[in-house]
Scaffold this motif. Structure first.
Motif, short mmCIF file in Angstrom:
data_model
loop_
_atom_site.label_atom_id
_atom_site.label_comp_id
_atom_site.label_asym_id
_atom_site.label_seq_id
_atom_site.Cartn_x
_atom_site.Cartn_y
_atom_site.Cartn_z
N GLN A 196 0.80 -1.22 0.00
CA GLN A 196 0.00 0.00 0.00
C GLN A 196 0.84 1.28 0.00
N VAL A 197 2.16 1.10 -0.11
CA VAL A 197 3.05 2.24 0.05
C VAL A 197 4.03 2.32 -1.12
N TYR A 198 4.30 3.54 -1.56
CA TYR A 198 5.35 3.74 -2.57
C TYR A 198 6.25 4.88 -2.13
N SER A 199 7.55 4.66 -2.27
CA SER A 199 8.49 5.71 -1.90
C SER A 199 8.66 6.69 -3.05
N GLY A 256 0.11 4.84 -7.95
CA GLY A 256 -1.13 4.12 -7.68
C GLY A 256 -1.27 3.59 -6.27
N ALA A 257 -0.24 3.71 -5.43
CA ALA A 257 -0.31 3.22 -4.05
C ALA A 257 -1.17 4.16 -3.21
N ALA A 258 -1.70 3.64 -2.11
CA ALA A 258 -2.56 4.44 -1.24
C ALA A 258 -1.77 5.48 -0.45
N ARG A 259 -0.51 5.18 -0.15
CA ARG A 259 0.32 6.07 0.67
C ARG A 259 1.66 6.31 -0.03
N ILE A 260 2.25 7.47 0.23
CA ILE A 260 3.60 7.73 -0.27
C ILE A 260 4.54 7.98 0.91
N ILE A 261 5.82 7.74 0.64
CA ILE A 261 6.87 8.11 1.58
C ILE A 261 7.67 9.26 0.96
#
Length: 532
Positions: A297-300, A356-361
């Motif tokens: 659910q996360v993409y950096s 497209g991920a729900a969260r970003i870093i």
């Protein structure tokens, strides 16, 4: 009729290279008088402005040339490049995409697109353009170097080695390529590369940047060989010419000012919760980024300058520094609407970066300065601050070659300045811990992750309100690009070899230790008893 012929552009670039500004300027103005929509003329004026460091005017003129000639690769690429230099990485990426859709047969433009994609964090898009620039003109050494750097970022170390070697075959004096070879693998004590690096260092006396890169590479080779005292001596040599060449940023005033603003969150209605990983460079920020970025659910999004740029834009302060005392003072007086706008703009501009991920870093280490402002603009954001043993933190900052383009990293050119910066950082972390809610801000110690990977991974996921996924334990299998100094290490499982590294340098770091102790810092903080 809009002129899109590249003849004048190519002639203009050559004239600018030869500093024939006045004649070229007159020619461009004459063309515009004949045709107010002459895109090449605006392009040339933009390049003249850029060459004279009038970057705001250059950006305006390149934008005009781009609008007038949407099918002209020169106008599109140079506008994208100028956007990256102005810090607008999101818009630069969109502009690069437009240019990439054109038929590109110019090796320089292909290389430029690769550089733009690299600077905007899209390394997987950069590699094909660097390969194309090399294919179109294999005789330009720097094209091979750029390809090597991008291949290193995506984890193709054999390909990077081949590209750096090809660069040096064309230009034996290319110090960046030579220095980069040292980073790809651990060097043996008898490594012929060490001899080459020392010889190149001797030949570049007077060139501060070359000395910096080569000296760092020599130090890395010596450290690989276990000669830590001499490695530190070479770091001192590497930085000698650079220290003092860049005006130091007044962090004392900046950090004092950052403690003043209220850290009460704004009722902005923003529900999104981006994840900010902050801290000193080389203290585990990339490791945490990879752990969390391995979650489905996360993409950096990499190291974004975006939040700081939005604060600067809202502050409207005149200096060319993104963060200074005036900007801090202006931010202290932002009203709720300003913070809401900053939060909305940040989310809008980072939406594409999520893939497209729900969260970003957002893994910009120096965002540790903005924790209070982040909380006000993005009240549901999660902020994770990395901590590491103070001595290891100072040494890792000093021994790492960080970007030479940022005045904010000038403290790393002197070990005593690094120690002072660490103490300011430590004070600010205490302030954030006391003033920000514990469900929005957390500190995590690098050593704890290394010695309790499972427990600390669970803690990170719970803090970010993410379900458990086994992939987060196997972060080293994540094939996403890494553009930091940890590009080699984070593709390996967790290891403890860098913990307590400072103790290998013997009495060479006594002065550093005495200073930190004098400031009330526990220099054994975070170290297990077995290596005290």
């Amino acid at each position: 009729m809009v002129s899109t012929d590249n003849t004048f552009i190519r002639q203009g670039l050559l004239a600018i290279q030869n500093k024939q500004y006045r004649e070229l300027y007159d020619q461009a103005i004459a063309r515009i008088r004949q045709d107010v929509a002459d895109a090449p003329a605006y392009f040339v004026l933009a390049k003249i402005s850029a060459d004279h460091n009038n970057h705001a005017k250059a950006l305006e003129l390149f934008e005009k040339a781009s609008a007038l000639a949407p099918e002209n690769a020169y106008c599109q690429a140079y506008y994208a490049q100028t956007l990256t230099l102005s810090g607008d990485q999101i818009k630069a990426k969109h502009q690069a995409d437009r240019c990439a859709g054109l038929k590109i047969e110019d090796h320089h433009i292909a290389d430029m697109l690769g550089v733009i994609y690299t600077r905007t964090g899209f390394h997987e898009l950069a590699v094909p353009w660097f390969k194309k620039s090399v294919a179109l003109n294999p005789n330009v050494a720097n094209y091979h170097y750029n390809l090597g750097a991008s291949l290193q970022f995506i984890g193709d170390f054999d390909g990077a080695n081949a590209a750096y070697t090809a660069c040096l075959d064309l230009d034996t004096t290319h110090y960046r390529a030579l220095a980069s070879l040292a980073q790809l693998t651990k060097q043996a004590p008898s490594s012929p590369l060490l001899t080459r690096l020392k010889a190149a260092f001797s030949r570049t006396t007077g060139d501060a940047d070359a000395q910096l890169h080569l000296g760092h590479a020599v130090a890395k080779c010596l450290e690989d060989a276990g000669d830590y005292p001499d490695s530190l001596n070479w770091l001192h040599k590497a930085k000698a010419s650079k220290h003092g060449a860049i005006s130091a940023v007044n962090f004392n005033d900046i950090m004092a000012g950052l403690k003043t603003p209220s850290t009460d969150p704004i009722n902005s209605g923003i529900q999104e919760s981006p994840i900010f990983v902050v801290g000193l460079p080389r203290t585990g920020t990339t490791l945490v980024d990879r752990i969390l970025g391995s979650h489905s659910q996360v993409y950096s999004a990499g190291e974004l300058s975006l939040f700081g740029n939005l604060i600067k834009q809202a502050a409207k302060t005149p200096s060319n520094l993104t963060l200074d005392s005036d900007t801090v003072a202006a931010a202290a007086n932002f009203n709720s609407e300003t913070f809401k706008q900053i939060g909305r703009e940040y989310l809008a501009l980072t939406q594409e970066l999520s893939r497209g991920a729900a969260r970003i870093i957002d893994k910009m280490p120096l965002n540790f300065l903005y924790c209070g402002l982040i909380h006000q603009a993005l009240p549901n954001a999660r902020i994770i601050a990395l901590r590491r043993n103070p001595m290891d933190s100072c040494l890792s900052n000093y021994r790492q070659l960080l970007t030479t383009q940022q005045a904010y990293y000038a403290y790393t050119y002197d070990l005593s300045e690094t120690a002072k910066f660490y103490c300011l950082f430590d004070e600010l972390m205490t302030h954030w811990t006391e003033s920000l809610p514990e469900d929005q801000f957390m500190q995590i110690h690098y050593e704890d992750i290394v010695f309790n990977q499972l427990g600390q991974t669970q803690r990170l996921l719970e803090f970010c309100e993410l379900d458990w996924e086994e992939a987060c334990l196997n972060f080293h299998e994540n094939d996403a690009p890494v553009s930091t100094a940890s590009s080699v290490q984070v593709r390996q499982p967790i290891y403890s070899g860098s913990i307590g590294r400072w103790q290998r340098y013997g009495d060479k770091l006594n002065e550093l230790e005495h200073y930190l102790k004098g400031q009330g810092i526990d220099t054994h903080q975070g170290l297990p008893s077995k290596i005290h």
